[in-house]
Write a protein that holds these residues in place. Structure first.
Motif, mmCIF file in Angstrom:
data_model
loop_
_atom_site.group_PDB
_atom_site.id
_atom_site.type_symbol
_atom_site.label_atom_id
_atom_site.label_comp_id
_atom_site.label_asym_id
_atom_site.label_seq_id
_atom_site.Cartn_x
_atom_site.Cartn_y
_atom_site.Cartn_z
ATOM 1 N N GLY A 1 0.866 -1.172 0.000
ATOM 2 C CA GLY A 1 0.000 0.000 0.000
ATOM 3 C C GLY A 1 0.896 1.212 0.000
ATOM 4 O O GLY A 1 2.057 1.119 -0.399
ATOM 5 N N PRO A 2 0.416 2.348 0.466
ATOM 6 C CA PRO A 2 1.292 3.510 0.581
ATOM 7 C C PRO A 2 2.501 3.222 1.481
ATOM 8 O O PRO A 2 3.527 3.873 1.376
ATOM 9 N N ALA B 1 5.828 -5.994 6.112
ATOM 10 C CA ALA B 1 6.228 -7.388 5.940
ATOM 11 C C ALA B 1 6.450 -8.017 7.307
ATOM 12 O O ALA B 1 7.149 -7.454 8.148
ATOM 13 N N GLU B 2 5.836 -9.180 7.522
ATOM 14 C CA GLU B 2 6.088 -9.943 8.739
ATOM 15 C C GLU B 2 7.411 -10.652 8.518
ATOM 16 O O GLU B 2 7.621 -11.302 7.500
ATOM 17 N N LEU C 1 7.899 -1.991 8.623
ATOM 18 C CA LEU C 1 7.110 -1.039 7.851
ATOM 19 C C LEU C 1 8.073 -0.136 7.094
ATOM 20 O O LEU C 1 9.018 0.388 7.686
ATOM 21 N N GLU C 2 7.827 0.048 5.792
ATOM 22 C CA GLU C 2 8.691 0.897 4.979
ATOM 23 C C GLU C 2 7.843 1.835 4.139
ATOM 24 O O GLU C 2 6.878 1.405 3.515
ATOM 25 N N GLY C 3 8.230 3.097 4.149
ATOM 26 C CA GLY C 3 7.563 4.102 3.344
ATOM 27 C C GLY C 3 7.461 5.417 4.076
ATOM 28 O O GLY C 3 7.549 5.472 5.307
ATOM 29 N N ALA C 4 7.283 6.477 3.323
ATOM 30 C CA ALA C 4 7.237 7.824 3.894
ATOM 31 C C ALA C 4 6.080 8.012 4.871
ATOM 32 O O ALA C 4 6.154 8.846 5.764
ATOM 33 N N ALA D 1 -2.882 -4.106 7.676
ATOM 34 C CA ALA D 1 -3.403 -4.143 6.302
ATOM 35 C C ALA D 1 -4.492 -3.093 6.110
ATOM 36 O O ALA D 1 -4.525 -2.392 5.088
ATOM 37 N N ALA D 2 -5.376 -2.955 7.085
ATOM 38 C CA ALA D 2 -6.431 -1.934 6.995
ATOM 39 C C ALA D 2 -5.839 -0.531 7.078
ATOM 40 O O ALA D 2 -6.272 0.385 6.370
ATOM 41 N N ALA D 3 -4.818 -0.361 7.908
ATOM 42 C CA ALA D 3 -4.227 0.961 8.118
ATOM 43 C C ALA D 3 -3.394 1.438 6.931
ATOM 44 O O ALA D 3 -3.192 2.637 6.777
#
Length: 191
Positions: free
Chosen positions: A18-19, A23-24, A115-118, A179-181
């Protein structure tokens, strides 16, 4: 009667795109140390076992495939490759033999999410009562908190890379929450 343990509950490498990419991490070696964190013997034992320093309060010491996370005034979480956890725990226990301390391999008890991303801080802010903006939660910061109803440890490894640790029994719930977030369109524009 022999001790029987069930297979670890988890999400076995689930990846959520997603944005923010979540990854577990699968099996990760984790060793908890409960002790007086100011003891020179502890600093020497941690350095010898994993090559890292005992972190200052509310921070994490980072290395290649290793981390030492401040979890409480008397608790550290040592992260190593899964294959090394038992040996690291044994080395730490031996080095701290003359000190009031507890060392436990908790690798099977916890799940790790990356978690990866801006927008990773914004995703975490949806469920945790912390300020994840750069000024309040810079790289190297670590906290224990809750993500929704789940007790977690969170630390920031890089500007756009975060780690979240939860009890393994909550891994499926945590993965579904994340996943929802991170679903496209769920951005709130807080950051």
């Amino acid at each position: 009667m022999p001790e029987v343990m069930s297979a670890p509950v988890g999400t076995a490498g689930r990846v959520i795109e997603g944005p923010v990419r979540v990854a577990e991490a699968g099996q990760v070696g984790m060793v908890t140390i409960k002790a007086d964190l100011g003891l020179p013997a502890l600093a020497e034992a941690v350095r010898a076992a994993c090559g890292l320093d005992v972190p200052a309060p509310l921070t994490v010491s980072l290395g290649d495939e290793r981390a030492v996370v401040w979890m409480a005034p008397d608790e550290l979480l040592v992260m190593v490759p899964a294959s090394e956890a038992a040996g690291v725990a044994a080395d730490l226990e031996a080095a701290l033999g003359g000190v009031h301390a507890m060392v436990v391999d908790v690798s099977s008890a916890r799940a790790v999410f990356r978690l990866e991303g801006a927008l990773a801080g914004e995703v975490l802010a949806k469920g945790a009562p912390l300020d994840f903006r750069d000024g309040a939660f810079p790289v190297g910061t670590a906290r224990r908190t809750h993500l929704g109803p789940v007790a977690v440890g969170i630390w920031r490894e890089a500007a756009e890379r975060w780690v979240l640790v939860a009890f393994r029994s909550y891994a499926p719930y945590t993965a579904d929450w994340l996943a929802a977030a991170v679903a496209p369109g769920s951005e709130v524009g807080h950051f």
